[in-house]
Scaffold this active site. Structure first.
Site, PDB file in Angstrom:
ATOM      1  N   ASP A   1      72.656  99.166  37.915  1.00  0.00           N
ATOM      2  CA  ASP A   1      73.082 100.319  37.067  1.00  0.00           C
ATOM      3  C   ASP A   1      74.632 100.820  37.528  1.00  0.00           C
ATOM      4  O   ASP A   1      74.851 100.768  38.770  1.00  0.00           O
ATOM      5  CB  ASP A   1      72.203 101.488  37.386  1.00  0.00           C
ATOM      6  CG  ASP A   1      72.099 102.572  36.230  1.00  0.00           C
ATOM      7  OD1 ASP A   1      72.056 102.346  35.064  1.00  0.00           O
ATOM      8  OD2 ASP A   1      72.546 103.698  36.725  1.00  0.00           O
TER       9      ASP A   1
ATOM     10  N   GLU B   1      71.026  84.106  50.145  1.00  0.00           N
ATOM     11  CA  GLU B   1      70.220  83.780  51.311  1.00  0.00           C
ATOM     12  C   GLU B   1      68.746  83.197  50.770  1.00  0.00           C
ATOM     13  O   GLU B   1      68.343  82.756  51.723  1.00  0.00           O
ATOM     14  CB  GLU B   1      69.938  85.286  52.144  1.00  0.00           C
ATOM     15  CG  GLU B   1      70.774  85.646  53.163  1.00  0.00           C
ATOM     16  CD  GLU B   1      70.192  87.005  53.621  1.00  0.00           C
ATOM     17  OE1 GLU B   1      69.331  87.501  53.245  1.00  0.00           O
ATOM     18  OE2 GLU B   1      71.368  87.637  54.069  1.00  0.00           O
TER      19      GLU B   1
HETATM   20  O1  TEU Z   1      74.118 104.224  31.969  1.00  0.00           O
HETATM   21  C1  TEU Z   1      75.210 104.260  32.134  1.00  0.00           C
HETATM   22  C2  TEU Z   1      76.005 105.147  31.334  1.00  0.00           C
HETATM   23  O2  TEU Z   1      76.835 105.905  31.653  1.00  0.00           O
HETATM   24  C3  TEU Z   1      75.528 105.521  30.038  1.00  0.00           C
HETATM   25  O3  TEU Z   1      74.679 106.914  30.152  1.00  0.00           O
HETATM   26  C4  TEU Z   1      76.280 105.444  28.843  1.00  0.00           C
HETATM   27  O4  TEU Z   1      77.314 106.065  28.977  1.00  0.00           O
HETATM   28  C5  TEU Z   1      75.461 106.342  27.688  1.00  0.00           C
HETATM   29  O5  TEU Z   1      74.081 105.974  27.476  1.00  0.00           O
HETATM   30  C6  TEU Z   1      76.320 106.293  26.345  1.00  0.00           C
HETATM   31  O6  TEU Z   1      75.252 106.146  25.342  1.00  0.00           O
HETATM   32  C7  TEU Z   1      72.984 103.779  33.021  1.00  0.00           C
HETATM   33  C8  TEU Z   1      71.619 103.729  32.315  1.00  0.00           C
HETATM   34  O7  TEU Z   1      71.645 102.584  31.621  1.00  0.00           O
HETATM   35  C9  TEU Z   1      71.335 105.091  31.668  1.00  0.00           C
HETATM   36  O8  TEU Z   1      70.176 105.003  31.210  1.00  0.00           O
HETATM   37  C10 TEU Z   1      71.401 106.199  33.038  1.00  0.00           C
HETATM   38  O9  TEU Z   1      71.311 107.371  32.365  1.00  0.00           O
HETATM   39  C11 TEU Z   1      72.728 106.115  33.681  1.00  0.00           C
HETATM   40  O10 TEU Z   1      73.249 104.940  34.041  1.00  0.00           O
HETATM   41  C12 TEU Z   1      72.636 107.009  34.910  1.00  0.00           C
HETATM   42  O11 TEU Z   1      71.832 106.133  35.945  1.00  0.00           O
END
Ligand code: TEU
Length: 554
Positions: free
Chosen positions: A208, A261
């Site tokens: 993520d 690993e």
């Molecule tokens: O997403 C990264 C993120 O920034 C998204 O929120 C994106 O900008 C947004 O959906 C635009 O529509 C990741 C995950 O996929 C998301 O579900 C999480 O909320 C976020 O990280 C935080 O962990």
């Protein structure tokens, strides 16, 4: 099973809350996923990626992790997850899980321990606790915005609830404090978490927000335009203080060593938004991440020139470092592809979430886009329900919405729940077979059952039949697993045609999509797959109507 399976894999994303509910509480679970593994194997995907399943207060759909070594009790437990991995492997499916290194939940033991101390303590050193500005530090340290809207800083209070003059950083929700990745304890902890899951058989991780771990020293202001109050865009520009700092690559090199690993080596796919092709390729160097998501492809509108250039750029960028390209049209964060292209057809921005577009046209384009994507070289992602052609559920009442950005932007953004409505397995009301009790954590619209697996199982013309056919062909046709492609020039510039295979060899497959307004005759051999019923082979090829795609024998 080869070790470089990830180079051409089709990976199915499971959002565990919404996939299948075995215990009837209206929330999906690991047992639910286990019970549907044969459906996924039969669908023909190579792997599943499970969005966060860890213990979490669920303030951001599980992307607020309290404990990475526990499965959330609503979903099951570690034993059940290990059983899922084992069952999946027996069916030839790999299993990837999400990992969220940028931040933890405010309920994580580290953050709770920090809250019990004052800034400057070793506990706070694991986070970004920074002195505020203004007299007594009453204003945030800088102008950074949360991706979910509002300031990226919240004040740190003392035990009596008074101000300390210090603030903690959260690039996302205030319940998701950012970790300090300069700290060796943070690095060691995550490497240990990787090993914990790899030892339990997990095949890899989706990382993520893989760009944000290192922040610019001194937390410099961004100088964003006043009034730019919406969330911080991940569509980054060079030199931003939060994203793509050079130091982040050291973290991925260390993770890669951990992955390597293991036997077989484990794999990573990064959620990476970069500012340039070279910036993206940096994450894909042979000692870093195996693959990254292709957001340019996902965000590409129904436009032939832009689509062609995104495909070219994706292949050449990944090719710079010998990585495969990846393709994605849907996820738990974006409106369904069918709905995005319906907006596009109405002349609106594909990210406009203010109401539905022209659904029938969107449905045709969504099917075509999915078939075209599965015909591209590299690895592709399908988000649960994409194989059913599900639509975005616009009409969710505000009270049902749970995306934290919804509240942080007064409903202007954060409409990510509409693609998270649970999967309709049958057309039985209530609940459409999601679980045994009819309960569902988000309400299902009246047309949900009509798109269900059970309904489409009996249909040869549904999206499900199309995806099954495409995935079967991907396995049966070596040309479709080969790394390259060549464009085949067309008289009509609105038609994209590409060739997979040896270029002229018997086993070649031609992949074509018509983004124009006129039916065209496309030369080729036998019709292997067509995005819409009614597309017929004709002498020496096929008549390809607007908004459709086909695969032909080359
Ligand atoms: O997403 C990264 C993120 O920034 C998204 O929120 C994106 O900008 C947004 O959906 C635009 O529509 C990741 C995950 O996929 C998301 O579900 C999480 O909320 C976020 O990280 C935080 O962990």
């Amino acid at each position: 099973m080869t070790t470089d399976w990830w180079r051409s894999a089709v990976i199915y994303q499971i959002y565990p809350k919404s996939f299948a509910d075995a215990d009837g509480d209206g929330i999906g679970d690991v047992a639910g996923i286990r019970s549907r593994l044969s459906y996924l194997a039969d669908l023909g995907v190579d792997a599943i990626w499970v969005s966060p399943w860890y213990r979490s207060p669920d303030r951001d759909g599980g992307y607020d992790v309290e404990d990475f070594r526990q499965i959330d009790p609503r979903f099951g437990d570690v034993e059940e997850a290990v059983a899922l991995i084992r069952d999946a492997h027996k069916l030839g499916l790999r299993v990837i899980a999400d990992i969220v290194p940028n931040h933890v939940s405010d309920q994580h033991r580290w953050f709770r321990a920090a809250l019990a101390t004052t800034p400057g303590s070793p506990e706070w050193d694991l986070f970004h606790a920074v002195a505020g500005t203004g007299e007594g530090g009453t204003r945030p340290p800088n102008d950074w915005r949360s991706v979910f809207g509002g300031s990226a800083w919240d004040p740190i209070l003392d035990a009596a609830g008074g101000a300390t003059g210090f603030w903690f950083l959260h690039l996302f929700d205030a319940t998701q404090p950012d970790l300090n990745w300069e700290h060796p304890t943070v690095r060691a902890e995550f490497e240990d978490i990787l090993r914990f899951w790899f030892e339990r058989g997990l095949d890899g991780f989706r990382i993520d927000v893989a760009t944000s771990l290192i922040k610019a020293p001194g937390y410099p202001d961004e100088h964003r335009a006043p009034g730019a109050d919406a969330g911080l865009s991940l569509e980054v520009t060079e030199g931003q203080p939060q994203w793509n700092r050079p130091g982040v690559h050291d973290v991925w090199r260390a993770w890669r060593r951990v992955a390597d690993e293991h036997d077989p080596p484990r794999v990573f796919v990064g959620e990476v938004w970069a500012d340039s092709p070279a910036g993206l390729a940096a994450y894909l160097r042979p000692d870093e991440l195996h693959t990254v998501f292709n957001f340019d492809y996902m965000m590409c509108p129904w436009d032939v020139d832009r689509l062609r250039s995104v495909v070219d750029a994706s292949l050449s960028t990944a090719g710079l470092v010998g990585a495969p390209a990846t393709w994605v049209l849907e996820s738990h964060d974006k409106p369904r592809v069918r709905t995005r292209f319906a907006l596009d057809a109405a002349g609106r921005d594909i990210n406009d979430r203010s109401g539905p577009g022209e659904d029938a046209l969107g449905a045709l384009r969504g099917r075509a886009a999915t078939l075209f994507m599965l015909g591209l070289p590299g690895s592709a992602y399908l988000y649960q329900g994409q194989e059913l052609g599900l639509r975005e559920v616009w009409e969710l009442p505000a009270g049902a919405r749970q995306d934290p950005a919804f509240a942080r932007t007064n409903g202007a953004d954060g409409l990510r729940d509409g693609c998270r409505v649970p999967i309709p397995w049958t057309d039985e009301r209530p609940g459409c077979g999601f679980g045994p009790t009819g309960a569902s954590w988000l309400p299902m619209p009246p047309d949900w059952g009509a798109m269900s697996v059970a309904r489409q199982d009996r249909s040869e013309t549904g999206v499900l039949a199309l995806v099954r056919r495409a995935l079967r062909l991907r396995r049966a046709e070596p040309a479709l697993r080969s790394p390259g492609m060549t464009w085949v020039a067309q008289e009509d510039p609105a038609v994209l045609v590409l060739r997979r295979g040896q270029s002229g060899g018997d086993g070649d497959v031609v992949v074509a999509m018509n983004l124009g307004g006129a039916t065209v005759h496309l030369a080729g051999g036998a019709l292997l797959a067509a995005s819409a019923p009614g597309i017929q082979a004709v002498d020496g090829g096929v008549l390809l109507p607007p908004d459709s795609a086909v695969w032909l024998r080359g």
